[in-house]
Design a protein around this motif. Sequence first.
Motif, PDB file in Angstrom:
ATOM      1  N   GLY A  11       0.840  -1.310  -0.144  1.00 42.23           N
ATOM      2  CA  GLY A  11       0.098   0.003   0.170  1.00 42.23           C
ATOM      3  C   GLY A  11       0.817   1.397   0.026  1.00 42.23           C
ATOM      4  O   GLY A  11       0.596   2.292  -0.593  1.00 42.23           O
ATOM      5  N   THR A  15       0.485   4.004  -2.994  1.00 44.95           N
ATOM      6  CA  THR A  15       0.191   5.361  -2.700  1.00 44.95           C
ATOM      7  C   THR A  15       1.196   6.418  -3.292  1.00 44.95           C
ATOM      8  O   THR A  15       0.934   7.494  -3.796  1.00 44.95           O
ATOM      9  N   GLU A 130     -15.221  -0.106   5.192  1.00 46.23           N
ATOM     10  CA  GLU A 130     -14.017  -0.391   4.155  1.00 46.23           C
ATOM     11  C   GLU A 130     -14.311  -1.870   3.507  1.00 46.23           C
ATOM     12  O   GLU A 130     -14.046  -2.137   2.290  1.00 46.23           O
ATOM     13  N   SER A 134     -14.393  -2.681  -0.700  1.00 47.64           N
ATOM     14  CA  SER A 134     -13.690  -3.489  -1.166  1.00 47.64           C
ATOM     15  C   SER A 134     -14.046  -4.966  -1.566  1.00 47.64           C
ATOM     16  O   SER A 134     -13.369  -5.985  -1.678  1.00 47.64           O
ATOM     17  N   LEU A 289      -5.830   7.246  -0.122  1.00 43.53           N
ATOM     18  CA  LEU A 289      -6.634   5.841   0.031  1.00 43.53           C
ATOM     19  C   LEU A 289      -7.174   5.471  -0.983  1.00 43.53           C
ATOM     20  O   LEU A 289      -7.716   4.127  -1.259  1.00 43.53           O
ATOM     21  N   PHE A 291      -6.394   4.798  -4.203  1.00 44.32           N
ATOM     22  CA  PHE A 291      -5.623   3.622  -4.636  1.00 44.32           C
ATOM     23  C   PHE A 291      -4.928   2.600  -3.728  1.00 44.32           C
ATOM     24  O   PHE A 291      -3.817   2.020  -4.272  1.00 44.32           O
ATOM     25  N   LYS A 292      -5.133   2.692  -2.648  1.00 42.82           N
ATOM     26  CA  LYS A 292      -4.691   2.035  -1.506  1.00 42.82           C
ATOM     27  C   LYS A 292      -5.224   0.551  -1.628  1.00 42.82           C
ATOM     28  O   LYS A 292      -6.315   0.654  -1.465  1.00 42.82           O
ATOM     29  N   PRO A 293      -4.416  -0.419  -1.680  1.00 43.00           N
ATOM     30  CA  PRO A 293      -4.953  -1.980  -1.867  1.00 43.00           C
ATOM     31  C   PRO A 293      -5.709  -2.331  -0.430  1.00 43.00           C
ATOM     32  O   PRO A 293      -5.204  -1.830   0.522  1.00 43.00           O
ATOM     33  N   VAL A 294      -6.755  -2.872  -0.778  1.00 44.64           N
ATOM     34  CA  VAL A 294      -7.481  -3.409   0.561  1.00 44.64           C
ATOM     35  C   VAL A 294      -7.823  -4.853   0.525  1.00 44.64           C
ATOM     36  O   VAL A 294      -7.521  -5.554   1.661  1.00 44.64           O
ATOM     37  N   TYR A 315      -8.174  -4.925  -4.711  1.00 42.89           N
ATOM     38  CA  TYR A 315      -9.363  -3.829  -4.971  1.00 42.89           C
ATOM     39  C   TYR A 315      -9.104  -2.772  -3.852  1.00 42.89           C
ATOM     40  O   TYR A 315      -8.802  -3.070  -2.750  1.00 42.89           O
ATOM     41  N   SER A 316      -9.280  -1.647  -4.384  1.00 47.40           N
ATOM     42  CA  SER A 316      -9.180  -0.393  -3.375  1.00 47.40           C
ATOM     43  C   SER A 316     -10.724   0.389  -3.380  1.00 47.40           C
ATOM     44  O   SER A 316     -11.724  -0.577  -3.067  1.00 47.40           O
TER      45      SER A 316
END
Length: 377
Positions: A11, A15, A130, A134, A289, A291-294, A315-316
């Motif tokens: 992540g 980012t 969240e 996601s 956030l 494009f931060k992977p979740v 998926y973000s």
Amino acid sequence: MKNPLLLLLIGLIFTSCGKSKKNHTEVLEDNNSLAVEIDSLFNSYYNDDGPAAAIFISYNGKEIIKKTYGLRNVNNGEKATNNTNFNAGSMTKQFTAIGILKLQDEGKLKITDTVYRYFSYPIFKNVTIEQLISHTSGIADADRIVRHSWNSSDLMSINDVMDWYKNNDITKFSPGTQFSYNNGAYCVLVKLIEDISGKPFSAYMNEVVFDRIGMKNTYFVSEKNFGKIPNMAVSYERDSLSNWVSNDPYDFSNALVGPTGLYSNLNDYSKYLKALRQYQILSETSHELIFKPVSMDIELHSDNMQRLKDKESFYSMGWEVTDSLAVSAGAGFGINNWSIFKFKRPLSLVIFTNNDILFKENLVDKTYNIIDRYVKN
């Protein structure tokens, strides 16, 4: 599930890549030749006798291509333009997620909150906001369940989906342990936005996103405009005799917003891509956030873009992300859309269509491969 520490490290990389940088060692060379090749490709599939495609490419803040091909309405021969509104399909999810992040910026929720805090239904007890975003919540997809049993002449609403969740406690897996695409979860997000903001979803999104960045001709489906979106592209697929047929306006169960329901055009969506590059929509923390992977590792769209095959992707916030790019797609009857947001290169791309040619003919890969040849060190 992926190791939490590994996800955190990835992540941080993602980012940092998502930030716009002033100095780039790559340039997009020979724009005229690029335009000629893109023209040649799209003219091979789209003409004045059939439905449309619209493509926008920008590089390093410069608009390279913005062009439409074909017809927004095959029946009356009306051509598509840069203001033609295409059904965005699941690309709508990007904006729904941004609405939630905006509420977080306003201090009205945290994406780590449990949904049960806002809707005390048993199904939401251990599910976070969240996880809804996601697709890792584990809850049943009430949108699909209610839609398949819908037999009313009224438009299906978010409240119909919420009523199902209120009365059913059906889960597929423990929250946060698996990925399962879930449109119903995005209906819950819309209800959260409406209840917390005190405004209709479309009004809130106009205020915090669309009006702010000049997207004046982008619309969500509503009872008032159902089947009457201004400059709407009618959606088509070929029948068994190869004739173009439409299912517009959509059946009454297809009027939900949140997971889908957005109509936009090249002129507006290009402003959105620019705003993402320049961090104009949210606080810097919330922009990071997007494009931060979740989720855990997925290959959600690898059938439509071969470069995603066998590559770690997550998926973000409405996007599938790798270490170098984010992609978003919209698919359905007469809907094939694609968007790319590159991190390491300042490249943005969107393709809207009102037909099913884009994915059938692998045009995403063909388009990206042409562009890639013109990006030089």
